[in-house]
Enzyme design. Sequence first.
Site, short mmCIF file in Angstrom:
data_model
loop_
_atom_site.label_atom_id
_atom_site.label_comp_id
_atom_site.label_asym_id
_atom_site.label_seq_id
_atom_site.Cartn_x
_atom_site.Cartn_y
_atom_site.Cartn_z
N PRO A 3 46.18 0.41 1.99
CA PRO A 3 46.91 0.01 0.79
C PRO A 3 48.36 -0.28 1.13
O PRO A 3 49.06 0.56 1.67
CB PRO A 3 46.78 1.22 -0.14
CG PRO A 3 46.33 2.35 0.71
CD PRO A 3 45.84 1.83 2.00
N GLU A 4 48.78 -1.48 0.84
CA GLU A 4 50.19 -1.83 0.98
C GLU A 4 50.78 -1.97 -0.42
O GLU A 4 50.11 -1.69 -1.40
CB GLU A 4 50.33 -3.13 1.79
CG GLU A 4 49.78 -2.96 3.19
CD GLU A 4 50.66 -3.60 4.24
OE1 GLU A 4 51.84 -3.85 3.97
OE2 GLU A 4 50.16 -3.85 5.34
N HIS B 255 35.84 14.17 3.15
CA HIS B 255 37.18 13.57 3.07
C HIS B 255 37.69 13.40 1.64
O HIS B 255 38.71 12.76 1.44
CB HIS B 255 37.25 12.23 3.80
CG HIS B 255 36.83 12.31 5.24
ND1 HIS B 255 37.34 13.25 6.11
CD2 HIS B 255 35.95 11.58 5.96
CE1 HIS B 255 36.78 13.08 7.29
NE2 HIS B 255 35.94 12.07 7.23
N ARG C 124 41.66 9.64 7.10
CA ARG C 124 42.66 9.83 8.16
C ARG C 124 43.79 10.76 7.79
O ARG C 124 44.66 11.05 8.60
CB ARG C 124 43.22 8.46 8.58
CG ARG C 124 42.13 7.62 9.20
CD ARG C 124 42.65 6.37 9.82
NE ARG C 124 41.53 5.50 10.13
CZ ARG C 124 41.65 4.28 10.62
NH1 ARG C 124 42.83 3.79 10.83
NH2 ARG C 124 40.58 3.57 10.89
N ARG D 4 72.59 -5.31 11.27
CA ARG D 4 71.73 -4.50 12.15
C ARG D 4 71.37 -5.27 13.42
O ARG D 4 71.24 -6.49 13.41
CB ARG D 4 70.46 -4.10 11.40
CG ARG D 4 70.72 -3.39 10.07
CD ARG D 4 71.21 -1.98 10.26
NE ARG D 4 70.20 -1.17 10.90
CZ ARG D 4 69.25 -0.52 10.24
NH1 ARG D 4 69.20 -0.59 8.92
NH2 ARG D 4 68.36 0.19 10.89
#
Length: 271
Positions: free
Chosen positions: A2-3, A92, A110, A152
């Site tokens: 998921p972004e 999980h 994970r 930067r």
Amino acid sequence: MPELPEVETIRRALEPHLVGHRICSLAVWQPRLRYPVPPDLAGSVSGLHITALARRAKYLIFHLEGGTWLLVHLGMSGRLSLVEPGSGRTLHDHWEIRLSHQAVRLHDPRRFGFLLGGHGPPGLHPLLADLGPEPLEPDFGGPEWAQALRARAAPVKSLLIDGRLVAGVGNIYASEALFRAGINPRRPGRRIGTARALILGTAIRTVLEEALAEGGSTLRDYRHINGDPGGFRVHWQVYGRAGEACRACGETIRRIRIGQRSTFFCPCCQR
DNA sequence: ACTGGCTCCTGAGGGC
DNA sequence: TGCCCTCAGGAGCCAG
């Protein structure tokens, strides 16, 4: 994974089911996540109403009455789904927030995700305090932002996923935004001209907006809250396309490593 | 103050 | 068929 667009899609889908409802209980079966679920969390949120569901970067924030909040991150493989409270668990499954007739459950193989709680302004929490501007805000990517980028020295790809310059851009969207802006991912921030920095700001917002418009169902592990894998597939220009032809110029897309992360780009289109 | 490298974790996928 | 190795990723943390 998921972004930002996926998290926002999940937020919008969950919102009508949660806001205005009361948390009956928080059931925790496997507290071991990136940060362990605090043992006292269940006791401190039981009985409270959910007043809002917000998002900051890739974090979901459950606002509860009285200034209490829950902070949820899905990490790499986290999935939230609406289930019947206490219905069959699988390996999980970590926890579920139970309302009267349904529950939000986290499944995360994970274990890079987490659930934390707090009180007061959540933006003061250390995990949120240093986050940069939200790329979907209409004023994102203006001259001030361009100036910050140009201050930067790190590779621009690293700066995009760092989170302090822009919130919620992950590995995939960083590569895609840089392709759209025609900027080589290795280019130091300070070696990007102001005009191109502004173009990059627009590219970031555009790629995220397009993914969001598709319902965010773009990635392998992603599931809608009802468990559907989603039928759409974003048409990536560079991500995962090493060795294939650039759709713009025909040059071979390359894969390199920047900051231990795979980065994809077209050596012809991106300078 | 920045930058880059390391780390957590499990499952998928490739090679032999 | 099955084993082993590598890789994937978010983001905190730390050393230089």
